[in-house]
Enzyme design. Structure first.
Site, PDB file in Angstrom:
ATOM      1  N   LYS A 159      29.822  25.464   4.843  1.00 54.40           N
ATOM      2  CA  LYS A 159      29.030  24.449   5.544  1.00 54.40           C
ATOM      3  C   LYS A 159      28.274  23.626   4.519  1.00 54.40           C
ATOM      4  O   LYS A 159      27.963  24.126   3.442  1.00 54.40           O
ATOM      5  CB  LYS A 159      28.030  25.115   6.499  1.00 54.40           C
ATOM      6  CG  LYS A 159      27.538  24.196   7.579  1.00 54.40           C
ATOM      7  CD  LYS A 159      28.520  24.108   8.731  1.00 54.40           C
ATOM      8  CE  LYS A 159      28.077  23.176   9.806  1.00 54.40           C
ATOM      9  NZ  LYS A 159      28.896  23.330  11.018  1.00 54.40           N
TER      10      LYS A 159
HETATM   11  P1  NAD Z   1      25.300  14.772  17.149  1.00 54.32           P
HETATM   12  O1  NAD Z   1      24.430  14.347  16.037  1.00 54.32           O
HETATM   13  O2  NAD Z   1      26.466  13.947  17.527  1.00 54.32           O
HETATM   14  O3  NAD Z   1      24.446  14.988  18.480  1.00 54.32           O
HETATM   15  C1  NAD Z   1      23.270  15.738  18.553  1.00 54.32           C
HETATM   16  C2  NAD Z   1      22.465  15.190  19.731  1.00 54.32           C
HETATM   17  O4  NAD Z   1      21.329  16.007  19.950  1.00 54.32           O
HETATM   18  C3  NAD Z   1      21.952  13.762  19.471  1.00 54.32           C
HETATM   19  O5  NAD Z   1      22.236  12.949  20.591  1.00 54.32           O
HETATM   20  C4  NAD Z   1      20.450  13.958  19.262  1.00 54.32           C
HETATM   21  O6  NAD Z   1      19.698  12.841  19.688  1.00 54.32           O
HETATM   22  C5  NAD Z   1      20.195  15.180  20.131  1.00 54.32           C
HETATM   23  N1  NAD Z   1      18.992  15.895  19.729  1.00 54.32           N
HETATM   24  C6  NAD Z   1      18.469  16.052  18.500  1.00 54.32           C
HETATM   25  N2  NAD Z   1      17.331  16.763  18.551  1.00 54.32           N
HETATM   26  C7  NAD Z   1      17.131  17.066  19.858  1.00 54.32           C
HETATM   27  C8  NAD Z   1      16.126  17.784  20.559  1.00 54.32           C
HETATM   28  N3  NAD Z   1      15.106  18.335  19.932  1.00 54.32           N
HETATM   29  N4  NAD Z   1      16.250  17.909  21.903  1.00 54.32           N
HETATM   30  C9  NAD Z   1      17.294  17.356  22.558  1.00 54.32           C
HETATM   31  N5  NAD Z   1      18.270  16.659  21.944  1.00 54.32           N
HETATM   32  C10 NAD Z   1      18.191  16.517  20.608  1.00 54.32           C
HETATM   33  O7  NAD Z   1      25.738  16.274  16.779  1.00 54.32           O
HETATM   34  P2  NAD Z   1      26.988  17.078  17.329  1.00 54.32           P
HETATM   35  O8  NAD Z   1      28.098  16.889  16.373  1.00 54.32           O
HETATM   36  O9  NAD Z   1      27.179  16.815  18.783  1.00 54.32           O
HETATM   37  O10 NAD Z   1      26.466  18.574  17.106  1.00 54.32           O
HETATM   38  C11 NAD Z   1      25.633  19.247  18.051  1.00 54.32           C
HETATM   39  C12 NAD Z   1      25.713  20.744  17.821  1.00 54.32           C
HETATM   40  O11 NAD Z   1      27.084  21.161  17.929  1.00 54.32           O
HETATM   41  C13 NAD Z   1      25.258  21.221  16.434  1.00 54.32           C
HETATM   42  O12 NAD Z   1      24.682  22.495  16.583  1.00 54.32           O
HETATM   43  C14 NAD Z   1      26.558  21.340  15.668  1.00 54.32           C
HETATM   44  O13 NAD Z   1      26.475  22.260  14.598  1.00 54.32           O
HETATM   45  C15 NAD Z   1      27.483  21.834  16.769  1.00 54.32           C
HETATM   46  N6  NAD Z   1      28.905  21.603  16.506  1.00 54.32           N
HETATM   47  C16 NAD Z   1      29.412  20.351  16.320  1.00 54.32           C
HETATM   48  C17 NAD Z   1      30.779  20.177  16.122  1.00 54.32           C
HETATM   49  C18 NAD Z   1      31.407  18.816  15.988  1.00 54.32           C
HETATM   50  O14 NAD Z   1      32.651  18.749  15.975  1.00 54.32           O
HETATM   51  N7  NAD Z   1      30.679  17.733  15.909  1.00 54.32           N
HETATM   52  C19 NAD Z   1      31.627  21.297  16.072  1.00 54.32           C
HETATM   53  C20 NAD Z   1      31.085  22.563  16.272  1.00 54.32           C
HETATM   54  C21 NAD Z   1      29.727  22.704  16.499  1.00 54.32           C
END
Ligand code: NAD
Length: 477
Positions: free
Chosen positions: A107
């Protein structure tokens, strides 16, 4: 989010690992080898921006190299730190093993608020960070392959791929150095939606087993289930959109950075997302729902399924006892702390764990990496051959019916659907669906098959740790 008395994210992952490993027959030496994070590289670099030098801190952590390349996203957030990156790298090891993608866990992260910089500045920062990692083989098609995570997406992955290609001009596999690229830069159809799509496929599989659904004190299908989602970013948006548009679920609340939107009749996810796109990522003022300033309070509202899809530690010892949802799907990584997990388990809440629930991203990343190495789009060779065979069959049936004087007609749309060969997107979705079903079945076999296993998280850890251990043993460890 750190609540006093709560273990750190890294400790939380280790404690969950320990719970599972206690139920396994493994030598303490091997157990320790799997648990520890192999290495974490910290880099501080300067970029000249707005007339002065700005210094940034970034990390790339490698948890386990039992298989290479190692894989894991790159996160852009001010809260990024070594503890978090190492916890996320460990989760990647277990996740990859659970869904059988042939990677070790890694990561990366950069301490930055991506909203504070414009596109050109972000490109300079990303290219410089990538340069530092590439020159140490911490980005490499055969050794370490990043992907998007919070705060990054297709755009950043395209810059990283281009930076690698500039520094490795004769590497024919250069595009495979990173996944999550846009399709025109060597990406694959269906990668952007993949993690949210995986949440949907995972939930569909869960609902195929009435006895599992009953454990969550629910019944029936996904149709009509009331959902609360936290985070309408890449993962949360796609999960909420697909579950509401295709499975009949009702998203009754969305929690974001600036509070929550609530509508008991169900929110139109696409409409909310469009609103946020037009209003600087904020939901306030959206006309078709009530806005609540204290968003986190909505985690405690009654619903059938709670999907935290934003960040870690949001369900912790301070609010776990008040959570009313009987089923939690960890679309984010680590949204439930170790302490909260104990409280929720005691209450009988079923948790579909992160290492399974959000594995759709790494699964489709795997397909993209294979596509880059094979230098050909999935389906390109077979698609028309498949169509030709179907046409042959349909024409033969039509000829036979004419010859025998039987009059029958195919149902409308059947011919079109049956004759169409699968393109890249259909193949990616089919591979993802198969992966999510198979991995769920492996978890539930342990969940139901062993009396000492109470929950899906321990079951998931047992499946993945056994697979990692088997690889280490075959290497002679
Ligand atoms: P992203 O940046 O696209 O979206 C995150 C969202 O959460 C944003 O809209 C942000 O405004 C919101 N956010 C931030 N702080 C917040 C809070 N305190 N309360 C409510 N909302 C809040 O990120 P993502 O890629 O969707 O990732 C989200 C989660 O999923 C993370 O934990 C990441 O590790 C996990 N994840 C992502 C992927 C991927 O393919 N993108 C894959 C596996 C896991």
């Amino acid at each position: 989010m750190h609540v006093s008395g709560e273990p750190s994210f890294r400790e939380s992952v280790d404690l969950m690992f320990n719970r599972a490993v206690k139920l396994m027959d493994m030598s303490p030496g091997l157990e320790q080898k799997i648990r520890v994070c192999n290495s974490t590289y910290t880099v501080r670099f300067g970029v000249r921006l707005r007339g002065k030098i700005e210094t940034f801190t970034g990390y790339r952590s490698v948890h386990s190299e039992h298989m290479e390349p190692v894989k894991g996203g790159i996160r852009y957030a001010l809260s990024v730190n070594q503890n978090e990156v190492e916890a996320l790298a460990a989760l990647m090891t277990y996740k990859c093993a659970l869904v059988e993608t042939p990677f070790g866990g890694s990561k990366g992260g950069l301490c930055i608020d991506p909203r504070a910089w414009d596109e050109h500045e972000l490109e300079q920062i990303t290219r410089r960070f990538a340069y530092e990692l590439i020159k140490r083989d911490l980005i490499h098609p055969a050794q370490n392959v990043p992907a998007p995570d919070m705060g990054t997406g297709e755009r950043e992955m395209a810059w990283i791929a281009d930076q690698y290609a500039r520094m490795n001009t004769t590497d024919i596999n250069a595009k495979a150095c990173v996944t999550g690229k846009p399709p025109h830069a060597g990406g694959i159809q269906g990668r952007v939606e993949a993690t949210g799509r995986g949440v949907q496929y995972g939930l569909r599989e869960f609902f195929r087993y009435p006895e599992d659904v009953a454990k969550a004190k629910l019944s029936g299908s996904l149709d009509g289930k009331r959902i609360i989602v936290q985070g309408l970013g890449n993962v949360g948006y796609h999960a909420a959109k697909f579950l509401s548009e295709e499975d009949g679920c009702k998203v009754i609340a969305i929690i974001e950075r600036d509070g929550a939107l609530v509508n008991d009749a169900g929110l139109d996810i696409e409409d909310v997302r469009q609103w946020m796109n037009r209003h600087d990522g904020l939901m306030a003022g959206y006309p078709d729902a009530k806005h609540v300033a204290d968003g986190a309070a909505l985690l405690e509202e009654a619903c059938d399924i709670l999907i935290p899809a934003a960040l870690e530690g949001v369900i912790n010892m301070s609010n776990a006892a008040r959570i009313k949802a009987p089923l939690i799907v960890e679309a984010a990584n680590g949204p439930v702390t170790f302490g909260a997990d104990e409280i929720l388990r005691a209450k009988g809440v079923v948790i579909i764990p992160d290492m399974y629930a959000n594995a759709g991203g790494v699964t489709v990343s795997y397909f993209e990496w294979v596509k880059n190495l094979s230098h050909i789009r999935f389906g390109r060779m077979q698609r028309r051959a498949e169509e030709a065979r179907h046409i042959l069959l349909v024409e033969e049936l039509e000829r036979l019916s004419k010859e025998k004087g039987v009059s029958w007609t195919m149902s409308p749309g059947f011919k079109d659907k049956y004759l169409r060969g699968a393109g890249e997107l259909e193949l990616v979705r089919s591979g993802l669906d198969d992966t999510m079903r198979t991995a769920y079945q492996a978890m539930r076999e342990v969940w139901h098959g062993r009396e000492d296993v109470e929950d899906l998280r321990v079951a998931a850890y047992i499946v993945s740790i056994s697979r990692v251990a088997a690889t280490y043993r075959s290497k002679g460890l």
